[in-house]
Design an enzyme around this catalytic site. Sequence first.
Site, PDB file in Angstrom:
ATOM      1  N   ASP A   8      14.228  43.523 -23.173  1.00 31.61           N
ATOM      2  CA  ASP A   8      13.019  42.723 -23.365  1.00 31.61           C
ATOM      3  C   ASP A   8      12.407  42.537 -21.981  1.00 31.61           C
ATOM      4  OD1 ASP A   8      11.083  40.798 -23.735  1.00 31.61           O
ATOM      5  OD2 ASP A   8      12.442  39.234 -24.462  1.00 31.61           O
ATOM      6  N   LYS A  69       3.320  41.818 -15.983  1.00 32.20           N
ATOM      7  CA  LYS A  69       3.063  42.385 -17.317  1.00 32.20           C
ATOM      8  C   LYS A  69       1.595  42.243 -17.719  1.00 32.20           C
ATOM      9  CE  LYS A  69       5.169  42.153 -21.928  1.00 32.20           C
ATOM     10  NZ  LYS A  69       6.205  41.418 -22.701  1.00 32.20           N
ATOM     11  N   GLU A 167       7.685  43.551 -30.007  1.00 28.84           N
ATOM     12  CA  GLU A 167       8.540  42.370 -29.852  1.00 28.84           C
ATOM     13  C   GLU A 167       8.767  41.591 -31.160  1.00 28.84           C
ATOM     14  OE1 GLU A 167       6.558  40.635 -26.498  1.00 28.84           O
ATOM     15  OE2 GLU A 167       7.317  42.208 -25.198  1.00 28.84           O
TER      16      GLU A 167
END
Lengths: 606, 237
Positions: A8, A69, A167
Amino acid sequence: MSRIVGIDLGTTNSLVAYMKDRKPCVVPGRSGRTMVPSVVAMTDNGLIVGDPAKEHLTRSPDRTVYSVKRFMGKGLADVQGELSYFPYSLTEKDGVIRIQLGAKTYSPPQISAMILKELKQRAEAHLNESITKAVITVPAYFNDSQRQATKDAGLIAGLEVLRIVNEPTAASLAYGLQEKTQGTIAVYDFGGGTFDISLLKLKDGIFEVLATNGDTHLGGDDLDRRIADLFLNEIQTEHHLDLSAFPDHMQAVRLEAERVKVRLSDELKTQVTIALPDGKGRYTRELTRDQLDALVMDIIEYTLAPCRMVLKDAGLTPADIDAVVLVGGSTRMPLVRQRVRELFGKQPHCDLNPDEVVALGAAVQADILSGGTTDMLLLDVTPLSLGIETMGGVMSSLIRRNTTIPASAKEMFTTYVDGQTGVDIHILQGERELAQDNRSLARFRLKMPPLPAGIPRIEVTFLIDANGILNVKASDMRTGQSQSVEVKPSYGLSDNEVERMIEDSFKFAQEDVIARKLIEARLDAGALLTTTEKSLSEGSQLITPDTMVAIRAAAAALTTTKDGNDPKAIRARMVDLEQAAQPLSVAMLDESLKRNLQGKKVTEVM
Amino acid sequence: MAHHTHTSGSRDLKMARSMCWHCQSEVSGEYFCERCVKVQPVSKETDYFTCFGLPRRLTIDQRKLEAKFYELSRAFHPDFYQNKSEAEQTISLGNAATLNTAYRTLRDPIQRAEYLLDLEAGSVKEIRTSPPSDLFEEILELQETLEAYRASDSASEASRTLRAQLVAEQAALEGRKHALEQQLQRLFTDWDALQDRGDAGAQACAERDRLLKQMRDLLSNRTYMKNIVTDLVATIG
């Protein structure tokens, strides 16, 4: 097949997980913490990642990168509005953002690769084996460029990315594995920088995504900014201080805002304390949960529009949803839970650790790919419509949003002018009518045989694979020959650039290893010199003057070499010194034995 | 006429006999070679009904369709080909994409009917640009109201009146669309009954052509109506 880990790669924190005895588990770090802060700092001794880098946020804010990100797969113009929030400096090259760190610039995939490498090493140390394959998660609403950038990051980190997983979908795998439920679930994923909502149907081990929606630029970061802005304004009025001139204090305010937000999830009120520069003392205030809620209410509301949209797209009403699963650190906020409960009319499920559930799901998907888990299958969708620009600057949709992937569409192209040798094709992603309002993904030139207008027939296949990434193929329908298509991404690294970054990363890794070896050798040499010195002061009377001279010479040689940059040479001089000092060690050992024996009866010794 | 060859009985004949790409043994439409068990690419000639092992009917048991979709997804999804050869991975990807398109088409009754029309009569989907004759006046009037509403000051009394008119019109159009869909449903049932009889006589052929034509007209009217409603909803919000 070698092991595949699940990663993740989060805006604020990142984790790595693997499958152990058919159950996913997160790899802990040496401190026992499972989360690696997604922070990279450039220090005088090189790049550092995670918890130690986080300490540099206030110490050297201009050389410490966080929330990278948010920049993945983006151009500078995309993030213009928030540049002032970041203390590090951003530039652009060939449509890709570059982050300035000292004398060098790095692309977001390179920075992300440093975080991935840290996770890779963590997994390697824990599992005691080399890790080269991974499944990496991305927000479901990530577009093609953002997905591609994530894949590039993996490559640069020396990982073969076998799958990019959404996700919320990954979270549903972990949820489904634990709860064994059937029915329709909603996954509300509100993380550090992104928001996703996905609806899934769980039936007989199949996890079918019905629809997804979201905002890749909405998360806990935005809540922190809102709180930080309140503090900054008050500091300005009460203390007549503009902190924007003090990047280190700006970071301290941001971190305090985050801590305050976290505390207010458990407490009804909390104390805020921020040290001010130039001996202006401290800024303090009390903040209540009600005040926080009022401050961020509209941001929470922004997440509800995609929720309504996703229900509409799936043709469902809140009553059709059997369970709501919360994912992401921001869902710890009571206000978020309350609004979600009100919208779906049911108590959300919060038994899973919202920080770890995505990584756990990624590990499950990794196990499916390696053939370990065979009863579960994820059928995901593409979040955005894919199309091409047609005459008049209009987007013509080829694959609609929420289409199950893999998905393909074929389109026939011909020429308008005699002898025309090519047709330019512009690929877009988005829901708007006009091409210019959608995301430009890539352009390519389709080669045409020079024939009268309308005669050539080239069929182009647009295929979105299971990663949600586009592949383009073309073939001449008249000859049946396929044509290679060189797609130029609008916002991404070219293959050559990725290649070069992989090489760089390998080179850095070697430099890093040398640097670490040097530091360790110096430390060991220092320790050896100290003990030798101590022995000399205690036992010089036990050895010959010649031995003494030899030891002194070897110690001097090591002291000189220690300041150099060659770990091998230091180790060699250490061996020399140990040899020279051996008579001394032996003599001292004998001496201490003798002393111990004195005064003792023979029977005791025997 | 060409479409007479497409009766349900001749469906099996259409399937091309071919060879396994891997062991060259004969395969005839199976998804996996019987000899070497390698996955075979779904042929371009295979229609979506055949792909799901269903007869060409317009009424489909949704649960059976879904169960078959899940079963075939387990057979073709790229997740299960990670350890296989590159050739098998490519086939799996192509097959999964085809399967997904097939499921999406067959799942929706309207898309399913349009697809069947395409198969049976080889029609290109007709896009209606002018309103159906029985609606001509009404649509013309609606367009005028829409334009007047767009031009009006949203705070004015006139604008509110126009809006109320449009809301009423939307309900009326949706009612009509629903009636069209019910009409279509009856045609679907008639079509299935005709196919089930398996009659190839002249009368059956005439009936078949009549049904296809009626379905096509109704489908294009419905699409027209749907677009008008979408436009209307976009305007009044």
